[in-house]
Design an enzyme around this catalytic site. Sequence first.
Site, short mmCIF file in Angstrom:
data_model
loop_
_atom_site.label_atom_id
_atom_site.label_comp_id
_atom_site.label_asym_id
_atom_site.label_seq_id
_atom_site.Cartn_x
_atom_site.Cartn_y
_atom_site.Cartn_z
N GLY A 45 0.94 -1.35 -0.06
CA GLY A 45 0.04 0.07 0.04
C GLY A 45 0.86 1.26 -0.18
O GLY A 45 1.81 1.28 0.44
N GLN A 50 3.14 9.86 1.03
CA GLN A 50 4.29 9.26 1.22
C GLN A 50 4.89 9.57 -0.13
O GLN A 50 6.11 9.11 -0.22
CB GLN A 50 4.12 7.70 1.18
CG GLN A 50 3.70 7.33 2.55
CD GLN A 50 3.44 5.77 2.63
OE1 GLN A 50 2.49 4.97 1.93
NE2 GLN A 50 4.45 5.27 3.06
N CYS A 98 6.56 -0.24 7.02
CA CYS A 98 5.96 0.80 6.15
C CYS A 98 7.13 1.42 5.14
O CYS A 98 8.40 1.46 5.78
CB CYS A 98 5.61 2.05 7.16
SG CYS A 98 5.04 3.54 6.33
N LEU A 99 6.82 1.84 4.03
CA LEU A 99 7.98 2.22 3.00
C LEU A 99 8.50 3.40 3.31
O LEU A 99 9.67 3.74 2.96
CB LEU A 99 7.57 2.14 1.64
CG LEU A 99 6.75 0.99 1.00
CD1 LEU A 99 6.11 1.31 -0.38
CD2 LEU A 99 7.71 -0.18 1.12
N HIS A 140 -3.81 1.02 7.99
CA HIS A 140 -2.48 1.58 7.87
C HIS A 140 -2.40 2.73 7.06
O HIS A 140 -1.94 3.72 7.34
CB HIS A 140 -1.47 0.42 7.74
CG HIS A 140 0.11 0.92 7.33
ND1 HIS A 140 1.04 0.42 8.35
CD2 HIS A 140 0.76 1.64 6.70
CE1 HIS A 140 2.10 1.01 7.91
NE2 HIS A 140 1.76 1.72 6.97
N GLU A 141 -2.75 2.37 5.69
CA GLU A 141 -2.78 3.34 4.78
C GLU A 141 -3.66 4.76 4.89
O GLU A 141 -3.28 5.98 4.69
CB GLU A 141 -3.13 2.93 3.38
CG GLU A 141 -2.23 1.62 2.84
CD GLU A 141 -0.67 1.91 2.96
OE1 GLU A 141 -0.46 3.40 2.71
OE2 GLU A 141 -0.07 1.21 3.17
N HIS A 144 -2.18 7.21 7.07
CA HIS A 144 -1.14 8.14 6.73
C HIS A 144 -2.02 9.32 6.15
O HIS A 144 -1.22 10.59 6.15
CB HIS A 144 -0.54 7.60 5.38
CG HIS A 144 0.50 6.83 5.70
ND1 HIS A 144 1.78 7.04 6.12
CD2 HIS A 144 0.72 5.54 5.45
CE1 HIS A 144 2.64 6.10 6.27
NE2 HIS A 144 1.91 4.96 5.92
NI NI Z 1 2.94 3.22 5.66
#
Ligand code: NI
Length: 186
Positions: A45, A50, A98-99, A140-141, A144
């Site tokens: 995701g 991000q 997480c990226l 999670h997404e 953000h």
């Molecule tokens: Ni993340």
Amino acid sequence: MILPIYTYGQPVLKEIAQDITPDYPNLQELIANMFETLSEADGVGLAAPQIGLSIRVVVIDLDIVKDDDPKFKDFRKAYINPHIIEFGEEQVTMEEGCLSLPGIHENVKRSKKIKVQYLDADFNPHEEIADGYLARVMQHEFDHLDGHVFVEHISPLRKQIVKNKLHTMLNGRVHCSYRVKIFKRK
Ligand code: NI
């Protein structure tokens, strides 16, 4: 086009992202770029903050986990202006990464089931119940979009342990295999 992923410390990751309207410029291109960026980084995701945009756009690609769960074969969806309108009472713990926080993997407790409202890439409205892994990734997404990262949800003890890694990142030391835009503390 692959876009650099903003890492921990970048102010955009703390902002409340704004809803967008159908006249948002080059949205389909943006979504395609987000999917390409996500796939290159081997993630499931990616939220627009991000990649440095404070707008409510998320892409989720669960095709990568199809070997564990065949129902996710070809699951690639964009979520515009998503909002979670109900959190199920039952909570489950699962390890997340997480990226934007490369190298950190921690257990997070979240609702097993959620009810969500969103627009698809063509601005058609949807309301649905998500369960299990998809509900996990959505929570999670969508976090953000409200300026939150998953380490805010971990136990105080684990927070203490993760602190050093976060400090290292804030000092500009980030190691990962994909392109990033690092925040460097002055
Ligand atoms: Ni993340």
